[in-house]
Design an enzyme around this catalytic site. Structure first.
Site, mmCIF file in Angstrom:
data_model
loop_
_atom_site.group_PDB
_atom_site.id
_atom_site.type_symbol
_atom_site.label_atom_id
_atom_site.label_comp_id
_atom_site.label_asym_id
_atom_site.label_seq_id
_atom_site.Cartn_x
_atom_site.Cartn_y
_atom_site.Cartn_z
ATOM 1 N N GLN A 202 -12.828 31.182 34.962
ATOM 2 C CA GLN A 202 -13.829 30.498 35.779
ATOM 3 C C GLN A 202 -15.117 30.264 34.990
ATOM 4 O OE1 GLN A 202 -11.919 33.006 36.798
ATOM 5 N NE2 GLN A 202 -11.508 32.962 38.984
ATOM 6 N N ASP A 243 -18.572 39.163 45.894
ATOM 7 C CA ASP A 243 -17.571 38.774 46.897
ATOM 8 C C ASP A 243 -17.647 39.639 48.138
ATOM 9 O OD1 ASP A 243 -16.438 37.737 44.224
ATOM 10 O OD2 ASP A 243 -15.359 36.665 45.798
HETATM 11 O O1 MRU Z 1 -11.581 34.612 42.278
HETATM 12 P P1 MRU Z 1 -12.804 33.771 42.470
HETATM 13 O O2 MRU Z 1 -12.973 32.720 41.436
HETATM 14 O O3 MRU Z 1 -12.917 33.227 43.873
HETATM 15 O O4 MRU Z 1 -14.004 34.803 42.295
HETATM 16 C C1 MRU Z 1 -15.303 34.363 42.515
HETATM 17 C C2 MRU Z 1 -16.341 35.346 42.136
HETATM 18 O O5 MRU Z 1 -16.071 36.465 41.766
HETATM 19 C C3 MRU Z 1 -17.767 34.911 42.306
HETATM 20 O O6 MRU Z 1 -18.587 35.595 41.415
HETATM 21 C C4 MRU Z 1 -18.221 35.228 43.735
HETATM 22 O O7 MRU Z 1 -17.334 34.700 44.665
HETATM 23 C C5 MRU Z 1 -19.566 34.712 43.999
HETATM 24 S S1 MRU Z 1 -19.569 32.961 44.165
HETATM 25 C C6 MRU Z 1 -21.092 32.443 44.612
#
Ligand code: MRU
Length: 330
Positions: A202, A243
């Protein structure tokens, strides 16, 4: 409310189009930017049914804690408008709620949608109104926390960030990356080190794409390079998202965040978590209560390892509150 007034109100909402960097709601249709195809292709997916949205969420075509909550809410609103019965709506809500287990924004958004009816008879207009409220609220919360967190960034700072916490992950400007963007827009000269964020990249695919579009100077690094850069005095601050945040401040975020926090503490570097209140879960007393999603082996194996090798793939880890300098929330 009179039947006609209700009908007109419904029409007004149905006409309201919503636009975010990776989500559009146009004429009652939900469109999602397929984040698995970024940075090289910008493909918009139409989400016709709750099953479509669940699949997009599970394979991370739509991702980021705030965004999956917003997308799930709009999906339910769309489903209601298509004529789904209250029973069907409730059942879809339960399936959406379970699409991913860690980001509490998803469960909170669904619960708020279900609360629009105290009996079982859901009104499509009330669901649409609530979904739009959830979208607008996320835009507003991102704006607030990003503005507040940007004040912690000084001219000349070099910042480390992990995963993607920008416009792609929210309905608004983003959380940690939103703060970085605000600091850049207020003409502070900053440089961002972007962790590539294994296993699904990501950082290197999404954060790099966003920074490039915004014209913010950045350098991509592998996840395990952060401590070295810190020891060389190359990083002044760390900004990450979350999260799920437990009542005591322990914060779950993308796998690898915990190691960065340990390295930051060792090097006396401030470590900031930027997140909306929709990410806080008062029912989790500590990080131990946060469910951690485990994902498939193929995400880690790729083509470089023996075909059937055993894999452990937790998608998140929990950073204890004692390693966090401040949680910027609203
Ligand atoms: O697995 P993902 O890509 O959904 O994980 C996202 C994250 O860990 C982000 O840092 C988190 O959701 C914050 S987004 C503003």
């Amino acid at each position: 409310m009179k039947k006609n007034t209700m009908k007109n109100r419904m029409k007004d909402f149905a006409r309201k189009n919503l636009t975010a960097l990776s989500l559009k709601f146009e004429d009652g249709k939900l469109l999602l930017l397929d984040q698995t195809r970024l940075p090289h292709e910008e493909v918009w997916l139409e989400s016709f049914t709750p099953e479509d949205t669940i699949s997009h969420i599970q394979r991370l075509a739509v991702r980021g804690a705030p965004l999956i909550g917003v997308a799930a809410a709009l999906c339910l609103a769309q489903y209601a408008q298509s004529g789904a019965s209250s029973e069907q709506i409730k059942s879809a809500a339960m399936r959406l709620r379970e699409a991913r287990p860690t980001a509490v924004n998803l469960m909170k958004a669904i619960d708020r949608m279900l609360e629009t009816s105290d009996v079982t008879d859901f009104s499509p207009s009330a669901l649409l109104e609530k979904a739009i409220e959830i979208f607008d609220e996320d835009v507003e919360l991102c704006e607030k926390i990003a503005t507040r967190a940007a004040k912690l960034i000084e001219d000349g700072d070099t910042i480390l960030t992990h995963c993607n916490t920008g416009g792609l992950a929210t309905a608004g400007v983003g959380t940690a990356l939103g703060a970085i963007r605000k600091a850049h827009e207020s003409r502070k000269k900053i440089h961002v080190y972007v962790d590539e964020t294994r296993p699904l990249f990501q950082g290197s695919r999404l954060t790099a794409w966003e920074l490039q579009k915004l014209g913010i100077p950045y350098t991509l690094i592998c996840d395990h390079m952060a401590a070295l850069l810190m020891s060389q005095g190359k990083i002044q601050k760390v900004f990450v998202g979350a999260d799920r945040i437990a009542r005591n401040g322990d914060s779950a975020n993308k796998i690898g965040t915990f190691s960065i926090a340990i390295a930051a503490k060792y090097h006396h570097i401030p470590f900031y978590v930027v997140a909306p209140n929709t990410t806080v879960d008062e029912t989790c007393l500590t990080g131990k209560d946060i469910p951690i999603e485990e994902r498939g082996a193929e995400e880690v194996r790729l083509e470089r390892s023996p075909k059937d090798c055993q894999v452990f793939n937790p998608a998140f880890d929990v950073t204890p509150a004692e390693l966090i300098t401040e949680i910027i929330r609203a």
